[in-house]
Enzyme design. Sequence first.
Site, PDB file in Angstrom:
ATOM      1  N   ASP A 123       1.171 -73.350  27.794  1.00  0.00           N
ATOM      2  CA  ASP A 123       0.004 -73.771  27.016  1.00  0.00           C
ATOM      3  C   ASP A 123      -1.162 -74.024  27.962  1.00  0.00           C
ATOM      4  O   ASP A 123      -0.960 -74.388  29.121  1.00  0.00           O
ATOM      5  CB  ASP A 123       0.296 -75.083  26.276  1.00  0.00           C
ATOM      6  N   ARG A 179      -1.749 -65.647  24.881  1.00  0.00           N
ATOM      7  CA  ARG A 179      -2.069 -66.211  23.571  1.00  0.00           C
ATOM      8  C   ARG A 179      -3.560 -66.559  23.607  1.00  0.00           C
ATOM      9  O   ARG A 179      -4.007 -67.281  24.490  1.00  0.00           O
ATOM     10  CB  ARG A 179      -1.275 -67.489  23.291  1.00  0.00           C
TER      11      ARG A 179
HETATM   12  P1  FDA Z   1     -10.780 -73.604  12.963  1.00  0.00           P
HETATM   13  O1  FDA Z   1     -10.548 -74.915  13.635  1.00  0.00           O
HETATM   14  O2  FDA Z   1     -12.182 -73.186  12.726  1.00  0.00           O
HETATM   15  O3  FDA Z   1      -9.976 -73.605  11.640  1.00  0.00           O
HETATM   16  C1  FDA Z   1     -10.059 -72.522  10.746  1.00  0.00           C
HETATM   17  C2  FDA Z   1      -9.502 -72.941   9.422  1.00  0.00           C
HETATM   18  O4  FDA Z   1      -8.130 -73.243   9.562  1.00  0.00           O
HETATM   19  C3  FDA Z   1     -10.115 -74.223   8.866  1.00  0.00           C
HETATM   20  O5  FDA Z   1     -11.286 -73.952   8.162  1.00  0.00           O
HETATM   21  C4  FDA Z   1      -8.994 -74.737   8.025  1.00  0.00           C
HETATM   22  O6  FDA Z   1      -8.982 -74.081   6.783  1.00  0.00           O
HETATM   23  C5  FDA Z   1      -7.779 -74.361   8.787  1.00  0.00           C
HETATM   24  N1  FDA Z   1      -7.262 -75.400   9.674  1.00  0.00           N
HETATM   25  C6  FDA Z   1      -7.428 -75.497  11.010  1.00  0.00           C
HETATM   26  N2  FDA Z   1      -6.752 -76.575  11.500  1.00  0.00           N
HETATM   27  C7  FDA Z   1      -6.153 -77.158  10.421  1.00  0.00           C
HETATM   28  C8  FDA Z   1      -5.308 -78.291  10.222  1.00  0.00           C
HETATM   29  N3  FDA Z   1      -4.912 -79.048  11.250  1.00  0.00           N
HETATM   30  N4  FDA Z   1      -4.875 -78.585   8.974  1.00  0.00           N
HETATM   31  C9  FDA Z   1      -5.230 -77.814   7.934  1.00  0.00           C
HETATM   32  N5  FDA Z   1      -6.014 -76.731   8.031  1.00  0.00           N
HETATM   33  C10 FDA Z   1      -6.481 -76.398   9.258  1.00  0.00           C
HETATM   34  N6  FDA Z   1      -5.414 -74.962  21.960  1.00  0.00           N
HETATM   35  C11 FDA Z   1      -5.476 -75.184  23.302  1.00  0.00           C
HETATM   36  O7  FDA Z   1      -6.491 -75.682  23.791  1.00  0.00           O
HETATM   37  N7  FDA Z   1      -4.427 -74.828  24.102  1.00  0.00           N
HETATM   38  C12 FDA Z   1      -3.298 -74.245  23.614  1.00  0.00           C
HETATM   39  O8  FDA Z   1      -2.382 -73.940  24.379  1.00  0.00           O
HETATM   40  C13 FDA Z   1      -3.215 -74.021  22.211  1.00  0.00           C
HETATM   41  N8  FDA Z   1      -2.129 -73.450  21.659  1.00  0.00           N
HETATM   42  C14 FDA Z   1      -2.140 -73.086  20.325  1.00  0.00           C
HETATM   43  C15 FDA Z   1      -1.071 -72.383  19.765  1.00  0.00           C
HETATM   44  C16 FDA Z   1      -1.145 -71.910  18.462  1.00  0.00           C
HETATM   45  C17 FDA Z   1      -0.013 -71.104  17.906  1.00  0.00           C
HETATM   46  C18 FDA Z   1      -2.310 -72.188  17.675  1.00  0.00           C
HETATM   47  C19 FDA Z   1      -2.440 -71.641  16.287  1.00  0.00           C
HETATM   48  C20 FDA Z   1      -3.326 -72.935  18.199  1.00  0.00           C
HETATM   49  C21 FDA Z   1      -3.266 -73.409  19.516  1.00  0.00           C
HETATM   50  N9  FDA Z   1      -4.293 -74.170  20.057  1.00  0.00           N
HETATM   51  C22 FDA Z   1      -4.315 -74.404  21.404  1.00  0.00           C
HETATM   52  C23 FDA Z   1      -5.290 -74.794  19.162  1.00  0.00           C
HETATM   53  C24 FDA Z   1      -6.526 -73.929  19.006  1.00  0.00           C
HETATM   54  O9  FDA Z   1      -7.237 -73.906  20.213  1.00  0.00           O
HETATM   55  C25 FDA Z   1      -7.446 -74.462  17.893  1.00  0.00           C
HETATM   56  O10 FDA Z   1      -7.886 -75.739  18.223  1.00  0.00           O
HETATM   57  C26 FDA Z   1      -6.804 -74.526  16.515  1.00  0.00           C
HETATM   58  O11 FDA Z   1      -6.008 -73.400  16.277  1.00  0.00           O
HETATM   59  C27 FDA Z   1      -7.890 -74.556  15.436  1.00  0.00           C
HETATM   60  O12 FDA Z   1      -8.723 -73.422  15.559  1.00  0.00           O
HETATM   61  P2  FDA Z   1      -8.747 -72.201  14.514  1.00  0.00           P
HETATM   62  O13 FDA Z   1      -8.868 -70.936  15.286  1.00  0.00           O
HETATM   63  O14 FDA Z   1      -7.589 -72.276  13.616  1.00  0.00           O
HETATM   64  O15 FDA Z   1     -10.135 -72.374  13.772  1.00  0.00           O
END
Ligand code: FDA
Length: 303
Positions: A123, A179
């Site tokens: 990560d 990732r």
């Molecule tokens: P965004 O935050 O804009 O969310 C898009 C949409 O998703 C929202 O509008 C909502 O509908 C939904 N959503 C998002 N979070 C939600 C929640 N908690 N509950 C309900 N709905 C939600 N970061 C990092 O810094 N280091 C890492 O190693 C990782 N590893 C990692 C693994 C995996 C498999 C994922 C999916 C994510 C990570 N992350 C991470 C976290 C990543 O950086 C990010 O903060 C989150 O995925 C939220 O960003 P989105 O791209 O989903 O967009």
Amino acid sequence: MVNKLIASVLPLLPKKFVWLFSKRYISGETLEDAVSASKGLAAHGVRVTIDHLGEYIRELSQAEEVKAVYLSMIERFENEGISATYSLKPSSFGLLLDFETCYSHVREIIEKAKEYNSFVRIDMEDSSCVDAEIGLYRRLLNEFPLNVGLVVQAYLKRTPKDLEYLASIHSIETPVNIRLCKGIYVESPEIAIKDRKAINKQFIEALDFLFRKQVYVGIATHDRELTNSAEELIEQYSLGEGDYEFQMLYGVTPELRTNLVKKGHKMRVYVPFGKEWFGYSTRRLKENPKLAFYIIKALFKHG
Ligand code: FDA
């Protein structure tokens, strides 16, 4: 402002109360909980990557305990025949206390995963860890070319340069596996993009770059705009199973996840478990107060 207020108040509330909201995002406290959540996901055609909760440690001796958990976790999942990979945070192995100790612990975990032809994802943590985590990955990739991958955060301004570097070491002997996510930590505007549109632009540019370089990508997002753009790129480059997968967090946007699986995309869910869920949940909330909104939404939705 409201989100920030809720996020700062939640850690002061009774643990049981916070669990009501956190349980949607955490499989449970025990390995059994992670196994059973993973079986449930597998029944729906979803793969998993397992994370044991806990980040910074104060003493190197704590790293030994974390390693023991990972080693028994890998044995347990592999003996259950669950198709899993494992995600870990180098700071829980002392990355910032003693790099060599961290390296040898992570190495041992990857060696165990290799016994089962499995895979460990490093990560990406906050910006103080990025150089060390890239260095750690570089070293381990040489030793375990098929069993280790790294995370890259689209919000960091340095990311295009890091990707150039990672693409330069990508070869048949050392196939880079990334990732790609937006990034979860609160970083200063000097080093991180703050505007959502600009982060999404850098995300898609990074994805396009990695696809062109034929790097395997875990597309980690719940943002529909990004999954749509990713699907367009996948079609444009005629990519298949061996080129990419989508990744989502446990409990987040299950409908979007199901839609992508139905369309035939490979999907992996990040399944966290462990006793440290309270710290994990409240820290995540402080780091990203927007999450408080989802918690409140869950309160109204589920009663
Ligand atoms: P965004 O935050 O804009 O969310 C898009 C949409 O998703 C929202 O509008 C909502 O509908 C939904 N959503 C998002 N979070 C939600 C929640 N908690 N509950 C309900 N709905 C939600 N970061 C990092 O810094 N280091 C890492 O190693 C990782 N590893 C990692 C693994 C995996 C498999 C994922 C999916 C994510 C990570 N992350 C991470 C976290 C990543 O950086 C990010 O903060 C989150 O995925 C939220 O960003 P989105 O791209 O989903 O967009």
